[in-house]
Design a protein around this motif. Structure first.
Motif, mmCIF file in Angstrom:
data_model
loop_
_atom_site.group_PDB
_atom_site.id
_atom_site.type_symbol
_atom_site.label_atom_id
_atom_site.label_comp_id
_atom_site.label_asym_id
_atom_site.label_seq_id
_atom_site.Cartn_x
_atom_site.Cartn_y
_atom_site.Cartn_z
ATOM 1 N N ARG A 68 0.916 -1.713 -0.127
ATOM 2 C CA ARG A 68 0.090 0.091 0.432
ATOM 3 C C ARG A 68 0.683 1.138 0.201
ATOM 4 N NH1 ARG A 68 -2.218 -2.961 3.802
ATOM 5 N NH2 ARG A 68 -1.590 -1.952 5.691
ATOM 6 N N LEU A 69 0.283 1.882 -0.675
ATOM 7 C CA LEU A 69 1.397 3.699 -0.543
ATOM 8 C C LEU A 69 -0.116 4.910 -0.691
ATOM 9 C CD1 LEU A 69 3.322 5.323 -1.257
ATOM 10 C CD2 LEU A 69 2.995 4.619 -3.814
ATOM 11 N N TYR A 70 0.424 5.904 0.196
ATOM 12 C CA TYR A 70 -0.918 7.099 0.237
ATOM 13 C C TYR A 70 0.567 7.871 0.082
ATOM 14 C CZ TYR A 70 -3.042 3.652 3.323
ATOM 15 O OH TYR A 70 -3.992 2.703 3.939
ATOM 16 N N SER A 71 -0.090 8.601 -0.883
ATOM 17 C CA SER A 71 1.329 10.084 -1.100
ATOM 18 C C SER A 71 0.715 11.489 -1.360
ATOM 19 C CB SER A 71 1.673 9.275 -2.760
ATOM 20 O OG SER A 71 1.971 10.739 -3.473
ATOM 21 N N LEU A 72 1.296 12.807 -0.563
ATOM 22 C CA LEU A 72 0.892 13.431 -1.295
ATOM 23 C C LEU A 72 1.825 14.265 -1.836
ATOM 24 C CD1 LEU A 72 -0.318 14.465 2.846
ATOM 25 C CD2 LEU A 72 -1.840 14.129 1.044
ATOM 26 N N GLU A 73 1.563 15.139 -3.082
ATOM 27 C CA GLU A 73 2.847 15.753 -3.625
ATOM 28 C C GLU A 73 2.017 17.407 -4.361
ATOM 29 O OE1 GLU A 73 3.408 13.229 -7.372
ATOM 30 O OE2 GLU A 73 2.304 11.991 -6.501
ATOM 31 N N ALA A 74 3.008 18.071 -4.694
ATOM 32 C CA ALA A 74 3.090 19.429 -5.046
ATOM 33 C C ALA A 74 3.976 20.187 -5.788
ATOM 34 C CB ALA A 74 2.814 20.366 -3.349
ATOM 35 N N GLY A 75 3.432 20.612 -6.698
ATOM 36 C CA GLY A 75 4.346 21.260 -7.907
ATOM 37 C C GLY A 75 4.372 22.472 -8.515
ATOM 38 N N TYR A 76 5.301 23.265 -8.634
ATOM 39 C CA TYR A 76 5.135 24.717 -9.252
ATOM 40 C C TYR A 76 5.826 24.375 -10.563
ATOM 41 C CZ TYR A 76 5.770 29.299 -9.752
ATOM 42 O OH TYR A 76 5.932 30.846 -10.651
ATOM 43 N N ARG A 77 5.368 25.146 -11.621
ATOM 44 C CA ARG A 77 5.690 25.405 -12.977
ATOM 45 C C ARG A 77 6.203 26.761 -13.656
ATOM 46 N NH1 ARG A 77 3.245 21.416 -15.475
ATOM 47 N NH2 ARG A 77 4.563 19.705 -14.377
ATOM 48 N N GLN A 78 7.233 26.995 -14.108
ATOM 49 C CA GLN A 78 6.593 28.562 -14.331
ATOM 50 C C GLN A 78 7.735 29.222 -16.043
ATOM 51 O OE1 GLN A 78 8.063 32.158 -11.664
ATOM 52 N NE2 GLN A 78 6.828 33.579 -13.253
ATOM 53 N N ILE A 79 7.070 29.635 -16.563
ATOM 54 C CA ILE A 79 7.857 29.984 -17.759
ATOM 55 C C ILE A 79 8.092 31.671 -17.405
ATOM 56 C CG2 ILE A 79 7.626 30.696 -20.452
ATOM 57 C CD1 ILE A 79 5.887 28.801 -20.848
ATOM 58 N N ILE A 80 9.680 31.527 -16.675
ATOM 59 C CA ILE A 80 10.091 32.762 -16.554
ATOM 60 C C ILE A 80 10.966 34.136 -17.602
ATOM 61 C CG2 ILE A 80 12.144 34.357 -14.783
ATOM 62 C CD1 ILE A 80 12.296 31.371 -13.186
ATOM 63 N N SER A 81 10.798 33.390 -18.577
ATOM 64 C CA SER A 81 11.271 33.831 -20.110
ATOM 65 C C SER A 81 11.361 33.361 -21.142
ATOM 66 C CB SER A 81 12.340 34.910 -19.809
ATOM 67 O OG SER A 81 13.061 34.212 -19.999
ATOM 68 N N PRO A 82 10.812 34.433 -22.290
ATOM 69 C CA PRO A 82 11.108 32.541 -23.481
ATOM 70 C C PRO A 82 12.116 32.377 -23.174
ATOM 71 C CG PRO A 82 10.861 35.414 -24.121
ATOM 72 C CD PRO A 82 11.792 35.260 -22.703
ATOM 73 N N GLN A 83 13.395 32.215 -22.878
ATOM 74 C CA GLN A 83 14.544 31.909 -22.287
ATOM 75 C C GLN A 83 15.120 31.173 -21.211
ATOM 76 O OE1 GLN A 83 15.083 35.394 -22.627
ATOM 77 N NE2 GLN A 83 14.653 34.384 -25.272
ATOM 78 N N LEU A 84 14.090 30.403 -20.718
ATOM 79 C CA LEU A 84 13.871 30.414 -19.480
ATOM 80 C C LEU A 84 12.727 29.402 -18.482
ATOM 81 C CD1 LEU A 84 15.867 29.358 -16.723
ATOM 82 C CD2 LEU A 84 15.102 32.271 -15.391
ATOM 83 N N GLU A 85 12.812 28.578 -18.059
ATOM 84 C CA GLU A 85 11.698 27.744 -17.363
ATOM 85 C C GLU A 85 12.455 26.701 -16.310
ATOM 86 O OE1 GLU A 85 8.987 24.035 -17.288
ATOM 87 O OE2 GLU A 85 10.645 24.156 -18.385
ATOM 88 N N PHE A 86 11.293 26.497 -15.523
ATOM 89 C CA PHE A 86 11.389 25.984 -13.953
ATOM 90 C C PHE A 86 10.423 25.924 -13.751
ATOM 91 C CE2 PHE A 86 11.942 26.624 -8.898
ATOM 92 C CZ PHE A 86 13.098 26.174 -9.124
#
Length: 638
Positions: A458-476
């Motif tokens: 059995r597995l219980y999971s909590l997840e969270a995430g954040y994604r952003q295109i900071i500029s046309p040259q940089l994604e995080f």
């Protein structure tokens, strides 16, 4: 230079790369939109079982493109997977790999589902992947989608920690001829593919591949193990696509492969005497029918048959699998967008007992059925969504598993924030319940007897995430997770009787994070740094498992993939990897460097010089060490 110094340099470089400089923001207005913005609009299918923009996925997703695979210098699918944060890959032998997502990395890892064009290649008997039997030419792969985390609500019990979906090119995308020749210190490989138009709606493509490695580049420093040698593989296959531009697409695939080697059994459990002959044969057929019923809506029917046979010394067996599924991606109905599906699979196997391995029932047939439903509910305008999913897994052993998930996604102004809660269950595999074999452990030979009656993991999971295109040259992108495992199977050893048993008393918690950036630093330079941190508080594992998966101490894994175009026709690419557990004395840090230099000599000819493990550092998870290797690869289009 010492290994900690290497790690410090890599970590500092990652930290520097992940800080968006003001200069980048100032220059973004003067530059055209680059590949990063386009990448976020790429449609992926693994995370929702229907085409969805990457910017609308409530989960940790990575896409390895055709260009990424080519520029990495990889010669196998596991090597290409090294580009993904949170995925740990170790070469265990000449033809054997350990692949794990968010921990539990071992040669028979059963915590992630692996697919090729939606067809499961995770063994229904061993619930692991025999990577040495997979003969898909890298030049025929369009992309690899990797979703990390718990996706059992869509893909079932095998996708405990993630899903790897390898998507190959259509016959039309393989139009024309391609020859890929690779010769190096480890051996040689030749791939030929050819695609052509049959008529306006029909395309067909063929491929053939042959590989050889003497296996001498892998060795055991203390002489306790021997690598697999004289490894040879041949494979061939075809694909036919019929596409009616208005409604229907039909696809048929078929392939077969034969592998032979002299197995040293240096990393195998059970551990055979060195030098036995090993032969594997595999093949499959798959038919897929897609019918479009509207924008982003349609029905898919897929069915396949696969067979995998093995002969290891005096042990022989074959595993057959027939699977079938129907998926329906429905049109948006108000605030609801439903996706549902049903599927079934029948697996049957036949094994001959040997001096080292036997199984309670030499022949076995297993029937599985499943159904899932997912609803993406629009809560506010077009920026806040609630995704509810549930899958039902049924197995004729009596296992009835409910796999629920709830995900919340907020997306606006090139930013995404998501959270998820999931519960997963999986039943024991056939070999955990019925198998009996010998294991060499700490200088003694143990006989493993399975008591049967194992409980479900059995597995219980909590997840969270954040994604952003900071500029046309940089994604995080950053994701975090907390996984609680219960009733996990592991092997216990009794020194008084030299017997071993499979138990269900391994439990604990794992938590961590993965951060990655895609930064087009200059017009000709792209950097993709990533950092993963994993802390496992797992109890009950055997000593060997704990040695390779430290308990209570953080494991750091840093990667940096760089792509530099020295000239328009000359490229230089490097992959740096550092893995360490600073507070664990027995967990030696590793720092590896792979590099490739490419030259587009003509429009139809590309030449590459590839070096792997250049600094001669090795992951201590394997008793075999891998020498630095160098090869030349020529790709000719005709």
């Amino acid at each position: 230079m010492t290994r900690p110094t290497y790690g410090t340099i890599v970590l500092l470089l990652l930290a520097w790369c992940m800080v968006p400089p003001s200069v980048c923001a100032q220059e973004s207005d003067d530059l055209e939109t680059m590949d990063i913005a386009q990448l976020m609009e790429v449609r992926v299918t693994t995370a929702s079982r229907r085409p969805d923009r990457l910017s609308r996925v409530a989960g940790a997703v990575s896409v390895i493109t055709e260009e990424d695979i080519a520029r990495s210098g990889a010669s196998s699918i596991p090597e290409a997977l090294q580009l993904v944060p949170g995925v740990h890959v170790t070469r265990m032998d000449t033809d054997k790999w350990a692949v794990g997502i968010r921990g539990f990395s071992n040669m028979f890892g059963n915590k992630q589902l692996v697919l090729i064009n939606g067809r499961p290649i995770t063994s229904p008997t061993f619930t692991g992947v025999f990577w040495n039997n997979q003969a898909v030419p890298l030049s025929t792969i369009k992309r690899i989608e990797v979703v990390r985390g718990v996706w059992t609500s869509l893909w079932g019990a095998d996708s405990f920690n993630g899903v790897i979906n390898i998507i190959t090119k259509t016959a039309a995308e393989m139009n024309g001829g391609t020859s890929v020749t690779r010769v190096g210190t480890e051996g040689l490989e030749q791939t030929l593919s050819y695609g052509m138009h049959v008529d306006q709606d029909t395309d067909v493509a063929f491929f053939g591949k042959g590989s050889y490695s003497d296996g001498l580049s892998m060795r055991s420093p203390d002489g306790s193990a021997r690598s697999t040698q004289e490894w040879k593989q041949g494979s061939t296959g075809l694909r036919v696509d019929w596409d009616n531009a208005f409604t229907d697409t039909l696809s048929f695939e078929a392939a077969g492969a034969l592998t032979r080697s002299e197995d040293g059994a240096g990393v195998m459990r059970p551990k055979y005497p060195a030098g036995f002959s090993n032969e594997n044969h595999s093949g499959y057929m798959q038919f897929t029918w897609d019918r479009r019923t509207g924008l982003d809506a349609g029905v898919r029917f897929r069915t396949s048959y696969s067979a995998d046979g093995m002969s290891m010394g005096d042990f022989r067996g074959v595993v057959n699998l027939v699977d079938m599924e129907v998926l329906h991606a429905m049109l948006q109905n108000g605030s609801h967008r439903f996706t549902w599906g049903v599927g079934t699979r029948v697996a049957w196997d036949d094994f001959d007992a040997s001096d080292h391995i036997r199984i309670e029932e030499n022949q076995n047939t297993r029937f599985d059925a499943n159904a899932f439903v997912q609803d993406r509910i629009t809560l506010h305008d077009d920026d806040l969504f609630l995704i509810l999913g549930l899958k039902l897994d049924y197995r004729d052993s009596g296992f009835l598993g409910l796999q629920p998930t709830a995900r919340l996604l907020y997306t606006k102004d090139n930013q995404e924030l998501w959270i998820a809660a999931s519960h997963a269950r999986r039943s024991p595999d056939r070999w955990s319940e019925d198998g009996s074999y010998r294991i060499d452990y700490q200088g003694h030979t143990y006989t493993l007897e399975n008591p049967g009656g194992l409980k479900n993991e059995r597995l219980y999971s909590l997840e969270a995430g954040y994604r952003q295109i900071i500029s046309p040259q940089l994604e995080f992108d950053i994701s975090t997770y907390v996984n609680h495992y219960d009733s996990m199977t592991h092997i216990s050893y009794d020194e008084s009787t030299y017997t071993a048993t499979v138990d269900n008393d391994m439990w604990g918690t794992a938590y961590g994070m993965e951060a990655a950036a895609d930064w087009k630093l200059k017009e000709r330079l792209t950097l993709r740094p990533s950092l993963g941190v994993l802390v496992q508080n797992i109890r009950g594992g055997d000593e060997e498992w704990t040695r390779h998966n430290p308990t209570g101490d953080p494991i750091y894994e840093a990667k940096l993939f760089s792509m530099l175009d020295i000239l328009p026709e000359v490229g230089f690419n490097t992959l740096l990897q550092y893995r360490a557990c600073p507070t664990e004395d027995d967990f030696d840090p590793t720092f590896t460097v792979d590099a490739s230099l490419s030259w587009q000599a003509r429009q139809d000819l590309k030449l590459e010089l590839i070096g792997q493990n250049i600094f001669d550092d090795n992951d201590k998870s394997s008793p075999l060490e891998n020498d630095p290797s160098f090869s030349v690869r020529a790709t000719w289009k005709f």
